[in-house]
Design an enzyme around this catalytic site. Sequence first.
Site, PDB file in Angstrom:
ATOM      1  N   LYS A 101     -47.318 -13.973 -19.241  1.00  0.00           N
ATOM      2  CA  LYS A 101     -46.364 -15.231 -18.936  1.00  0.00           C
ATOM      3  C   LYS A 101     -44.968 -15.004 -20.001  1.00  0.00           C
ATOM      4  O   LYS A 101     -43.921 -15.391 -19.689  1.00  0.00           O
ATOM      5  CB  LYS A 101     -46.871 -16.474 -19.378  1.00  0.00           C
ATOM      6  N   VAL A 128     -50.056 -18.811 -15.617  1.00  0.00           N
ATOM      7  CA  VAL A 128     -50.045 -20.312 -15.903  1.00  0.00           C
ATOM      8  C   VAL A 128     -51.400 -20.918 -15.857  1.00  0.00           C
ATOM      9  O   VAL A 128     -51.820 -20.677 -14.664  1.00  0.00           O
ATOM     10  CB  VAL A 128     -49.053 -20.992 -15.207  1.00  0.00           C
ATOM     11  N   GLU A 186     -53.864 -15.738 -27.915  1.00  0.00           N
ATOM     12  CA  GLU A 186     -52.932 -14.258 -27.627  1.00  0.00           C
ATOM     13  C   GLU A 186     -53.244 -13.406 -28.684  1.00  0.00           C
ATOM     14  O   GLU A 186     -53.637 -13.766 -29.729  1.00  0.00           O
ATOM     15  CB  GLU A 186     -51.713 -14.936 -27.554  1.00  0.00           C
ATOM     16  N   LYS A 201     -45.241 -20.669 -20.237  1.00  0.00           N
ATOM     17  CA  LYS A 201     -45.953 -21.215 -18.854  1.00  0.00           C
ATOM     18  C   LYS A 201     -44.927 -22.358 -18.336  1.00  0.00           C
ATOM     19  O   LYS A 201     -44.719 -22.232 -16.988  1.00  0.00           O
ATOM     20  CB  LYS A 201     -47.190 -21.870 -19.039  1.00  0.00           C
TER      21      LYS A 201
END
Length: 423
Positions: A101, A128, A186, A201
């Site tokens: 994303k 997403v 992440e 997102k």
Amino acid sequence: MKPLKIGVVGLGTVGAGLLEIAFGNGPLSKAVEIVGVSARNKSRKRPVDISNIPWFDDPVELAKLSDLDVLVELMGGADGPAKVAVETALKAGKHVVTANKAMLAENGVALAKLAADNNAEIRYEAAVAGGIPVVKALREGLAANKIKKIMGVMNGTSNYILTEMDKTGRQFADVLKDAQRLGLAEADPTLDINGGDAGHKLVILSAIAYSGAPDFKNITLEGIEEIEPVDLESAKFLGYAVKLIASSIYENGVVRQSVRPSLVAHSNPIAQVDGATNAVLIEADPVGTLTFIGSGAGAGPTASAVASDLLDLYFEAKRPVFTGSSATGEEVRFATDLGLSSKFYVRFSVEDKPGVIAKISDTLARHQVSIESFLQKPPRPNASVAIILTTQKCDESTLHAALDELSNFSEFVEKPLIMPIFE
Ligand code: NDP
Ligand code: HSE
């Protein structure tokens, strides 16, 4: 039908999850043939056996392979090798499936052009809300609707942290380590905590909803860093849960986009979404309001979304990259949400001195901001006093003007925390 020849770059949480699905006996096993894999460290132990698949030290070399139909990019990063590999594949007319994303939100416009110029496709269901098929919902299921609002919990890590802090009273840093261990966070968890990941997102969903381009400049971003246990307790006492809410709201040709910690009424289904679960509410005409709830992160749910994109390509279901629901074809402008009219939660940190409450109520009254509830927590040892109030519906700019005025008084020791309230 001949299987698609795919190259998978990135074999971490999502990449390994995808290989598990491909090596199983479901439809993906017949739809794809893996012609190469690439990651940083060849000798790293993986949960799947890749010894029979050609290994590429350089993901770009794999993207250049002439015998390739689809590059599956699961490395991450807005720029760098992930983007170079994707550009290389698109220039050669190869399709791309990605969960990235950050790359789409920040470089999606250029990549979409490259795809169109080379008659290639970019698919990104996994980018997403992990396993929730919300990209398909907007691009396909709601294609005939006018979208009015998209809002929800779109980052599993921050929701997991808020939930665990609330339920167990554990410390922020400690819970974050758990989220990393579970493969939710992440590579750079700052993005999970500061609202950046949910923002990535949200701008992708806005782009689809309004057939525009992802616009990461025009978004208000606030993370959960400032949330303290006292906010979670006070919100609960008032009948709300604290959630990191991403919202994109259409009004008169403008789409206001934000990611902010917010109070959500306990009666709202979004307030019940705990842990790594995501929720996306879409309000559209004529369909009405839809709420999608499910796993927003982790190997299985995310790989499920990647696999669905591969199956679409296998069955040759074609769509332009960011075109989805825009029944009217109207061109909209994307903006931050600092024009929001809402009820608000405000937490002041003040010195414990007489007259402070009077200053707050006088100043708010002069700005025509009406107080709905008021709460003072007992002083904490060696700390400021938390005064919490909720307002009736008011313009955020008016509230800010009142709070700016209050910040001139010496008793107000920190910037107040403001969260919009969703009933
Ligand atoms: P991981 O960090 O678990 O895996 C990243 C993979 O990319 C690793 O295999 C790593 O190699 C490889 N890699 C990283 N840099 C390079 C490089 N320079 N050259 C070659 N290979 C490299 O990430 P995730 O699987 O969690 O995420 C992948 C993508 O999916 C990201 O874009 C993320 O935002 C997205 N995503 C993740 C979700 C999740 O729940 N985890 C959910 C939705 C989207 P090595 O293994 O050797 O270190
Ligand atoms: N780090 C992301 C999250 C992964 O926690 O939601 C899913 O996109």
